[in-house]
Design an enzyme around this catalytic site. Structure first.
Site, short mmCIF file in Angstrom:
data_model
loop_
_atom_site.label_atom_id
_atom_site.label_comp_id
_atom_site.label_asym_id
_atom_site.label_seq_id
_atom_site.Cartn_x
_atom_site.Cartn_y
_atom_site.Cartn_z
CD GLU A 101 36.64 32.73 -15.95
OE1 GLU A 101 37.64 31.95 -15.88
OE2 GLU A 101 36.55 33.70 -15.18
CB CYS A 114 28.45 33.43 -9.32
SG CYS A 114 28.84 35.08 -9.93
CB CYS A 121 32.09 44.18 -18.31
SG CYS A 121 30.88 45.19 -17.13
CB CYS A 125 34.18 48.76 -11.99
SG CYS A 125 32.40 49.16 -12.28
CB CYS A 128 35.53 44.89 -11.60
SG CYS A 128 34.71 43.55 -12.40
N GLY A 181 29.92 40.96 -17.03
CA GLY A 181 28.73 41.62 -17.54
C GLY A 181 27.91 42.23 -16.64
CD GLU A 182 24.93 46.40 -15.12
OE1 GLU A 182 25.67 46.23 -14.12
OE2 GLU A 182 23.74 46.07 -14.67
CB SER A 213 24.70 41.99 -8.77
OG SER A 213 25.77 43.03 -8.41
CB SER A 235 28.24 46.94 -7.87
OG SER A 235 28.08 45.62 -7.91
CG PHE A 236 26.21 51.93 -2.74
CD1 PHE A 236 25.30 52.77 -3.73
CD2 PHE A 236 26.60 52.71 -1.74
CE1 PHE A 236 24.88 53.76 -3.36
CE2 PHE A 236 26.13 54.15 -1.46
CZ PHE A 236 25.06 54.33 -2.40
CG HIS A 237 31.53 48.98 -5.10
ND1 HIS A 237 31.39 47.89 -4.20
CD2 HIS A 237 31.36 48.24 -6.29
CE1 HIS A 237 31.20 46.65 -4.92
NE2 HIS A 237 31.18 46.97 -6.04
CG ASN A 312 38.40 38.79 -3.77
OD1 ASN A 312 38.83 38.38 -2.93
ND2 ASN A 312 36.86 39.00 -4.22
CB CYS A 355 33.72 39.39 -5.77
SG CYS A 355 32.27 38.50 -4.86
N1 SAH Z 1 27.95 44.32 -13.28
C1 SAH Z 1 27.43 43.89 -12.30
C2 SAH Z 1 27.51 42.47 -11.86
C3 SAH Z 1 28.88 42.08 -11.54
S1 SAH Z 1 28.72 41.43 -9.92
C4 SAH Z 1 27.66 44.83 -10.82
O1 SAH Z 1 28.61 45.51 -11.04
O2 SAH Z 1 26.85 44.73 -9.94
C5 SAH Z 1 30.21 41.41 -8.96
C6 SAH Z 1 30.47 42.03 -7.93
O3 SAH Z 1 31.78 41.94 -7.69
C7 SAH Z 1 30.07 43.54 -7.92
O4 SAH Z 1 29.77 43.79 -6.86
C8 SAH Z 1 31.51 44.19 -8.37
O5 SAH Z 1 31.70 45.41 -8.01
C9 SAH Z 1 32.37 43.19 -7.21
N2 SAH Z 1 33.93 43.30 -7.86
C10 SAH Z 1 34.39 43.37 -8.66
N3 SAH Z 1 35.71 43.47 -8.64
C11 SAH Z 1 35.81 43.06 -7.38
C12 SAH Z 1 37.19 42.72 -6.63
N4 SAH Z 1 38.32 42.83 -7.26
N5 SAH Z 1 37.12 42.38 -5.30
C13 SAH Z 1 35.71 42.24 -4.83
N6 SAH Z 1 34.65 42.38 -5.52
C14 SAH Z 1 34.72 42.86 -6.86
#
Ligand code: SAH
Length: 373
Positions: A101, A114, A121, A125, A128, A181-182, A213, A235-237, A312, A355
């Site tokens: 997508e 995007c 992937c 995570c 995700c 994907g990463e 990212s 993607s720190f989180h 989301n 996202c």
């Molecule tokens: N694998 C890479 C590229 C994906 S970017 C990465 O992890 O950075 C997609 C972004 O959306 C990442 O920051 C991911 O952590 C974030 N994301 C994933 N699931 C999400 C969700 N359910 N709600 C909000 N952000 C989310």
């Protein structure tokens, strides 16, 4: 095996030296090579031409030679959904029928595409949606560049003959490698695709308008700085290894301290080329005032901004979005410490384009050979 003999080579995704080699194989004389490469490059990446027969400044016999041996293929769009907010989500079918997508997000004065880098992937995570889909394969260079080209087709954004336009007027002005994907686990293809995208005589999207990212593939971060030179988002989180180990499992391999070290050494970090820290807001998990303070002390001395992403939701997810008040307080603490902390407005939620909501039905490649009638 005779089938393989008739497969035409796809020119999309080749760099100039590779394009030259292909033309040499077709018998183009050395003296004309440079000119032919430039002509083709212009037709493909400036004008978006997909049919050799439309390349009106090439001799008929040459067009015929090209058409018989080569193709210009971008991924096939199977489904396009348009959100009430104008966001567009495309389901593309690539080689072998694998699906992925791409999301187009129009904004005031700019538009962001995007782009996906893999089908599925490997990272898992936990919050995700893409992470719940098994990894299938890396996208090819043609499939990565092709996402941009195919969406340009859909937006009717190729310049008319003779016209030029500035980045600021473009519908696709920015590219973020934030789809499925990463990207750093498909490093070479992503790098080579971005080189084509950045080519000033082609698609011409500057490195500063491209953001890659990553969840924190540390060895790839240095390479990205040196070999791509684009902007970086992380993607720190989470602000402790304990929590990050759980929600971004790659943290068990490269923990927070190791990751931050790599970022401090990222060759491109300056105040005008800041690193973006993405931080998904998960209720009662990573959204306390202490987390905000800890975050600020962790990123101190790294020119950065923090993008807060309200979680989301997706079918089957076990997390909740933090309340708007919590997100506002969290953002304020970061802002007060001197870092921009915008809260990302979810876009395209009604079409599952926000996202972390991307997922395709393509599951892991079966070992069974595909049956041919
Ligand atoms: N694998 C890479 C590229 C994906 S970017 C990465 O992890 O950075 C997609 C972004 O959306 C990442 O920051 C991911 O952590 C974030 N994301 C994933 N699931 C999400 C969700 N359910 N709600 C909000 N952000 C989310």
């Amino acid at each position: 095996m005779s089938q393989i003999d008739v497969v035409k080579e796809n020119l999309i995704g080749l760099n100039r030296p590779e394009l030259s080699e292909t033309l040499i194989r077709l018998g183009v004389p050395k003296s004309k090579l440079k000119m032919r490469v430039e002509q083709l490059w212009n037709w493909i990446y400036v004008r978006g031409c997909r049919d050799f027969w439309d390349m009106s400044n090439l001799a008929k016999e040459f067009r015929d030679l090209l058409a018989q041996n080569l193709t210009l293929e971008v991924p096939d769009c199977k489904v396009r959904k348009i959100s009430v907010d104008g966001t567009r989500k495309y389901l593309f079918k690539g080689d072998n029928g694998h699906e992925f997508e791409t999301v187009y997000i129009p904004e005031e004065g700019r538009g962001t595409l995007c782009v996906s880098s893999q089908v599925g992937c490997t990272l898992n995570c936990t919050f995700c949606h893409t992470g719940t889909q098994a990894w299938v394969r890396n996208l090819t260079i043609a499939e990565i560049v092709g996402q941009i080209m195919a969406v340009r087709d859909d937006l009717n954004e190729w310049p008319k003959e003779g016209s030029t336009y500035k980045s600021e007027q473009r519908l696709i002005s920015n590219v973020v490698l934030m789809g499925m994907g990463e990207p750093l686990y498909n490093f070479e293809n992503v790098r080579d695709a971005m080189k084509i995208v950045m080519d000033g005589d082609g698609l011409s999207i500057s490195r500063r308008r491209i953001t890659l990212s990553t969840a924190g593939v540390v060895p790839g971060i240095k390479r990205a700085g040196e070999e791509i030179g684009c902007r970086l988002a992380i993607s720190f989180h989470a602000t402790t290894d304990e929590i990050r180990d759980k929600i971004v499992p790659i943290n068990r391999k490269w923990n927070i301290a190791t990751l931050l070290d790599a970022l401090r050494n990222y060759p491109r970090v300056t105040n005008s080329d800041r690193i973006t820290f993405e931080y998904v807001m998960l209720k009662n998990l990573n959204d306390s005032d202490e987390d905000a303070h800890r975050l600020v002390s962790l990123i101190r001395n790294i020119p950065s901004k923090v993008n807060l992403i309200p979680f989301n939701s997706w079918p089957g997810s076990n997390f909740e979005r933090s309340t708007p008040e919590r997100i506002a307080n969290f953002a304020q603490i970061i802002y007060n410490s001197g870092y921009p902390s915008p809260v990302r407005t979810p876009r395209g939620e009604d079409i599952m384009a926000a996202c972390g909501q991307l997922k395709s039905e393509t599951e892991r490649l079966r070992r069974k050979p595909v049956s041919v009638k």
